[in-house]
Design an enzyme around this catalytic site. Sequence first.
Site, PDB file in Angstrom:
ATOM      1  N   LYS A 131       0.838  -1.212   0.000  1.00 14.61           N
ATOM      2  CA  LYS A 131       0.000   0.000   0.000  1.00 14.61           C
ATOM      3  C   LYS A 131       0.867   1.254   0.000  1.00 14.61           C
ATOM      4  O   LYS A 131       0.601   2.204  -0.724  1.00 14.61           O
ATOM      5  CB  LYS A 131      -0.911   0.038   1.241  1.00 14.61           C
TER       6      LYS A 131
ATOM      7  N   ARG B 111      -8.760   0.832   9.404  1.00 10.49           N
ATOM      8  CA  ARG B 111      -8.231  -0.509   9.651  1.00 10.49           C
ATOM      9  C   ARG B 111      -9.236  -1.372  10.408  1.00 10.49           C
ATOM     10  O   ARG B 111      -8.910  -2.489  10.792  1.00 10.49           O
ATOM     11  CB  ARG B 111      -6.959  -0.408  10.467  1.00 10.49           C
TER      12      ARG B 111
ATOM     13  N   ARG C  82      12.279  -5.721   4.654  1.00 13.65           N
ATOM     14  CA  ARG C  82      12.081  -4.300   4.401  1.00 13.65           C
ATOM     15  C   ARG C  82      13.110  -3.423   5.126  1.00 13.65           C
ATOM     16  O   ARG C  82      13.402  -3.650   6.300  1.00 13.65           O
ATOM     17  CB  ARG C  82      10.674  -3.967   4.904  1.00 13.65           C
TER      18      ARG C  82
ATOM     19  N   ARG D 202      12.087  -1.447  10.501  1.00  8.84           N
ATOM     20  CA  ARG D 202      11.050  -0.981  11.418  1.00  8.84           C
ATOM     21  C   ARG D 202      10.933  -1.943  12.588  1.00  8.84           C
ATOM     22  O   ARG D 202      10.989  -3.160  12.396  1.00  8.84           O
ATOM     23  CB  ARG D 202       9.699  -0.922  10.678  1.00  8.84           C
TER      24      ARG D 202
ATOM     25  N   ARG E 141       0.781  -8.627  13.800  1.00 13.02           N
ATOM     26  CA  ARG E 141       0.147  -7.696  12.851  1.00 13.02           C
ATOM     27  C   ARG E 141      -0.761  -8.459  11.888  1.00 13.02           C
ATOM     28  O   ARG E 141      -1.831  -7.984  11.530  1.00 13.02           O
ATOM     29  CB  ARG E 141       1.217  -6.923  12.074  1.00 13.02           C
TER      30      ARG E 141
HETATM   31  P1  AMP Z   1       1.592   0.782   8.700  1.00 16.00           P
HETATM   32  O1  AMP Z   1       2.762   1.655   8.425  1.00 16.00           O
HETATM   33  O2  AMP Z   1       0.396   1.155   7.894  1.00 16.00           O
HETATM   34  O3  AMP Z   1       1.928  -0.687   8.597  1.00 16.00           O
HETATM   35  O4  AMP Z   1       1.176   1.036  10.232  1.00 16.00           O
HETATM   36  C1  AMP Z   1       2.070   0.748  11.300  1.00 16.00           C
HETATM   37  C2  AMP Z   1       1.334   0.656  12.628  1.00 16.00           C
HETATM   38  O5  AMP Z   1       0.690   1.903  12.909  1.00 16.00           O
HETATM   39  C3  AMP Z   1       0.216  -0.368  12.703  1.00 16.00           C
HETATM   40  O6  AMP Z   1       0.686  -1.675  12.989  1.00 16.00           O
HETATM   41  C4  AMP Z   1      -0.635   0.199  13.854  1.00 16.00           C
HETATM   42  O7  AMP Z   1      -0.031  -0.043  15.110  1.00 16.00           O
HETATM   43  C5  AMP Z   1      -0.548   1.680  13.580  1.00 16.00           C
HETATM   44  N1  AMP Z   1      -1.646   2.134  12.685  1.00 16.00           N
HETATM   45  C6  AMP Z   1      -1.545   2.564  11.395  1.00 16.00           C
HETATM   46  N2  AMP Z   1      -2.756   2.878  10.884  1.00 16.00           N
HETATM   47  C7  AMP Z   1      -3.651   2.641  11.883  1.00 16.00           C
HETATM   48  C8  AMP Z   1      -5.072   2.749  11.991  1.00 16.00           C
HETATM   49  N3  AMP Z   1      -5.842   3.166  10.969  1.00 16.00           N
HETATM   50  N4  AMP Z   1      -5.645   2.406  13.176  1.00 16.00           N
HETATM   51  C9  AMP Z   1      -4.922   2.000  14.214  1.00 16.00           C
HETATM   52  N5  AMP Z   1      -3.584   1.854  14.190  1.00 16.00           N
HETATM   53  C10 AMP Z   1      -2.946   2.177  13.034  1.00 16.00           C
END
Ligand code: AMP
Length: 213
Positions: free
Chosen positions: A13, A87, A126, A159, A170
């Site tokens: 994404k 999410r 990554r 990360r 996750r």
């Molecule tokens: P991402 O970079 O999109 O993989 O997001 C990394 C982390 O940020 C996720 O594992 C969640 O802990 C948090 N996060 C990102 N987007 C959301 C969301 N819409 N709702 C809740 N937590 C989020």
Amino acid sequence: MNILLFGPPGVGKGTQGVRLAKTYGLRHLAMGDVLRSAVRDGTPIGKKAKTFMDAGELVPDEVVVGLIEECIAGDRGKDFLLDGFPRNVAQAESLDSMLDRLQLKLDRIVFMDAPEEELLKRLTGRLICRACGFGFHRHYSPPQKSGICDHCGGELYQREDDREEVIADRLRVYQQQTRPLLAYYARQPGFAEIDASGAMDEVFERLKQVVSG
Ligand code: AMP
């Protein structure tokens, strides 16, 4: 045109979102990036979010809903691409009422999917540049010099939540909370689903097709 991308962690994404936003002149609103920057800046929201993020859990809805509203309403004249929000179904409902209030709508809603084995390979390899945020992959798109960003010479890091122990959490959170969005969005106008496995350029072509179709 406003676009929403959703799908499992590691499906691309972020990577594809950056390219699509550039191609269509959209603001790229990535909730994970917004949260990571709050963590880096040590803001109260960042401090609260970090514990959840490090554990691979979702940050509470009231935190992310407030943040996304600020982003969307911030520059209402310009179309956007949402990545990483919503999410779960409660966030999707909040987004719908927020968009109604702002008299905006989602024109394309794209579900990206790939086999779990491929997601795991992508996530564990990554690497991200600390300085400019550019993404590399140990095997699929390695930097020319190990540990150094090709673009700005910054340091590359993994990360915290891309460690194998956290990835399992996750993916579990995704199955329980985020995948149900498929049923929520599948009946809405503008919905499309793409196969996001395989090479980055091929996936981008598939995305462009559904976005311009
Ligand atoms: P991402 O970079 O999109 O993989 O997001 C990394 C982390 O940020 C996720 O594992 C969640 O802990 C948090 N996060 C990102 N987007 C959301 C969301 N819409 N709702 C809740 N937590 C989020």
